[in-house]
Design an enzyme around this catalytic site. Structure first.
Site, PDB file in Angstrom:
ATOM      1  N   ASP A 221      -6.091  17.841  57.718  1.00 30.87           N
ATOM      2  CA  ASP A 221      -5.927  17.080  56.482  1.00 30.87           C
ATOM      3  C   ASP A 221      -5.073  15.851  56.781  1.00 30.87           C
ATOM      4  O   ASP A 221      -3.904  15.969  57.137  1.00 30.87           O
ATOM      5  CB  ASP A 221      -5.255  17.965  55.435  1.00 30.87           C
ATOM      6  CG  ASP A 221      -5.107  17.285  54.076  1.00 30.87           C
ATOM      7  OD1 ASP A 221      -5.489  16.104  53.942  1.00 30.87           O
ATOM      8  OD2 ASP A 221      -4.576  17.936  53.157  1.00 30.87           O
ATOM      9  N   TYR A 303     -16.371 -25.429  61.420  1.00 27.92           N
ATOM     10  CA  TYR A 303     -17.337 -25.305  62.506  1.00 27.92           C
ATOM     11  C   TYR A 303     -18.265 -24.125  62.264  1.00 27.92           C
ATOM     12  O   TYR A 303     -17.936 -23.178  61.547  1.00 27.92           O
ATOM     13  CB  TYR A 303     -16.649 -25.148  63.870  1.00 27.92           C
ATOM     14  CG  TYR A 303     -15.682 -23.974  63.948  1.00 27.92           C
ATOM     15  CD1 TYR A 303     -16.127 -22.701  64.278  1.00 27.92           C
ATOM     16  CD2 TYR A 303     -14.327 -24.135  63.684  1.00 27.92           C
ATOM     17  CE1 TYR A 303     -15.270 -21.624  64.343  1.00 27.92           C
ATOM     18  CE2 TYR A 303     -13.446 -23.057  63.748  1.00 27.92           C
ATOM     19  CZ  TYR A 303     -13.919 -21.813  64.078  1.00 27.92           C
ATOM     20  OH  TYR A 303     -13.061 -20.741  64.139  1.00 27.92           O
ATOM     21  N   SER A 316      -8.025 -11.507  64.431  1.00 28.89           N
ATOM     22  CA  SER A 316      -7.959 -12.702  63.588  1.00 28.89           C
ATOM     23  C   SER A 316      -8.837 -13.824  64.109  1.00 28.89           C
ATOM     24  O   SER A 316      -8.956 -14.863  63.464  1.00 28.89           O
ATOM     25  CB  SER A 316      -6.506 -13.191  63.470  1.00 28.89           C
ATOM     26  OG  SER A 316      -6.004 -13.582  64.737  1.00 28.89           O
ATOM     27  N   GLY A 317      -9.462 -13.642  65.287  1.00 28.79           N
ATOM     28  CA  GLY A 317     -10.446 -14.603  65.751  1.00 28.79           C
ATOM     29  C   GLY A 317     -10.072 -15.427  66.959  1.00 28.79           C
ATOM     30  O   GLY A 317     -10.737 -16.424  67.258  1.00 28.79           O
ATOM     31  N   HIS A 321     -12.833 -19.277  75.627  1.00 24.77           N
ATOM     32  CA  HIS A 321     -14.272 -19.541  75.755  1.00 24.77           C
ATOM     33  C   HIS A 321     -14.528 -20.943  76.294  1.00 24.77           C
ATOM     34  O   HIS A 321     -13.622 -21.786  76.373  1.00 24.77           O
ATOM     35  CB  HIS A 321     -14.964 -19.364  74.406  1.00 24.77           C
ATOM     36  CG  HIS A 321     -14.457 -20.282  73.323  1.00 24.77           C
ATOM     37  ND1 HIS A 321     -14.773 -21.624  73.257  1.00 24.77           N
ATOM     38  CD2 HIS A 321     -13.665 -20.041  72.247  1.00 24.77           C
ATOM     39  CE1 HIS A 321     -14.209 -22.173  72.198  1.00 24.77           C
ATOM     40  NE2 HIS A 321     -13.515 -21.222  71.567  1.00 24.77           N
ATOM     41  N   CYS A 339      -8.378 -21.213  69.323  1.00 26.45           N
ATOM     42  CA  CYS A 339      -8.860 -20.571  70.548  1.00 26.45           C
ATOM     43  C   CYS A 339      -8.379 -21.334  71.775  1.00 26.45           C
ATOM     44  O   CYS A 339      -7.839 -22.445  71.677  1.00 26.45           O
ATOM     45  CB  CYS A 339     -10.384 -20.496  70.540  1.00 26.45           C
ATOM     46  SG  CYS A 339     -11.054 -19.349  69.304  1.00 26.45           S
TER      47      CYS A 339
END
Length: 395
Positions: A221, A303, A316-317, A321, A339
């Site tokens: 539980d 974007y 959060s992103g 890259h 980023c």
């Protein structure tokens, strides 16, 4: 089916019935002979809606317990409906179950006891457990058989908040080879609201460590009668010690493997209005091609594009890259939406060498430190403070 079998110490012949003496059977409506042992099972035969946290006890009088079997009967999925183990007292007269039952399950209990004269009694009981009105689910990571980086914590994520954290945490077992010190800690992701409990070592994992997590959660539980349905487990291995340091004041990234510098690469981080997080982030996953839409991270219509060679660092992103549209600024200034951007060739090179669990340490940004729940940010707390997030910090 898990079998708990009790053997007499040293003289096994003392556990046998007398030659030619038939076993006595005790069941509903039957009576064992006066000399035969008597067996009592705490859950009545035929009981229904038995609470999942019921403590099952088996007791023998006029004799000792030889075997106790407690297993789901006719279960279609052995992973979700678990056998029940237990412990025997020193006198071998009381057996006590050591875990919760699975929900909506028919259990069969079969017990054999023997008298000092060798007469045996065998009995069985069947009962059905409660079907909860509310449920919780948990997802355990890393994946079974996965090889991960030295910063990867164990993660156990829940669909619903856990209010009885002790009930959950005491059912979790971590085994490492070689032995590694570490602790559980409770976290809530500030962006998704999802609650989880992570286990991380005091320092980064040693390369080659084998880790096994067993979560005996079926029937537990989590609070407010919201039950977990099944046990889960995973075994994973720690791979190459790979640490990437990103200095956004110098606009460069340095990758090390097993303490050796491989390359230093120019980068561009978040601009003044959308700075990159400082602190230690851990590679969650990666994608060779991914669509990024600013609306999903609260930046309006700034974007909407496909991005290549992306390494995922926060919920959060934050990603690392390829950013060919920003080529003139890479290595010179910070101008992204948060980023870390690289040239396409450099991003591909780093992507190919990154595995989930690799460490990324960012400094020199004007942004705040990454929250410990934002992605796999456990390392942003010193170990003594991390241990305080356990519901059982002294265990």
């Amino acid at each position: 089916m898990l079998i708990v079998r009790i053997l007499c110490a040293v003289a096994l012949t003392g556990c046998s019935a007398a030659p030619g003496a038939p076993d006595q059977h005790q069941g509903a409506g039957s009576t064992a002979s006066a000399a035969a042992p008597q067996i009592t099972i705490s859950v009545p035969d035929g009981a229904t809606a038995v609470p999942l946290d019921t403590v099952l006890r088996v007791t023998a009088t006029k004799g000792t317990l030889i075997s106790v079997h407690v297993a789901p009967s006719g279960a279609a999925d052995g992973r979700s409906r678990v056998a029940v183990s237990g412990t025997l007292n020193a006198a071998r007269q009381t057996w006590t179950a050591g875990r919760t039952f699975s929900p909506t399950t028919l259990y069969t209990v079969q017990v054999t006891a023997a008298s000092p004269a060798g007469q045996r009694t065998t009995t069985h009981t069947r009962f059905t457990t409660l079907t909860p009105s509310r449920a919780n689910r948990a997802l355990l990571g890393p994946l079974d058989g996965q090889v991960v980086g030295v910063g990867m914590p164990v993660t156990l994520r829940f669909d619903h908040p856990v209010t009885d954290r002790v009930a959950v945490e005491k059912r979790l077992t971590v085994t490492t080879t070689p032995n590694v010190e570490g602790s559980w800690g409770w976290i809530r992701d500030p962006h998704t609201g999802q609650e989880r409990i992570d286990w991380r070592p005091a320092t980064y994992w040693p390369t080659g460590t084998k880790v096994t997590i067993t979560a005996a959660l079926s029937g537990v539980d989590t609070g407010g009668e919201r039950y977990l349905p099944r046990d889960i487990s995973t075994t994973f291995t720690i791979g190459t010690a790979r640490i990437t340091r990103v200095d956004l004041s110098m606009h460069q990234l340095t990758l090390t493997e097993n303490g050796r510098i491989l390359r230093t690469i120019p980068v561009s981080g978040g601009g003044p209005n959308t700075p990159t997080h400082n602190g230690t982030m851990v590679a969650m996953d990666k994608a060779a091609d991914i669509r990024m839409n600013s609306e999903t991270v609260g930046l309006g219509d700034a974007y909407d594009m496909n991005v290549k060679w992306a390494v995922h660092l926060t919920t959060s992103g934050t990603y690392l890259h390829a950013a060919p549209w920003n080529a003139s600024r890479i290595g010179k200034t910070n101008a992204s939406h948060g980023c870390i951007g690289l040239t396409t060739d450099d991003a591909r090179w780093l992507y190919d060498r990154t595995q989930p669990g690799d460490i990324f340490i960012t400094t020199g940004s004007t942004g705040p430190a990454v929250d410990i729940g934002n992605g796999l940010g456990d390392w942003n707390l010193p170990y003594p403070k991390w241990k305080q997030r356990s519901a059982m910090p002294t265990s």
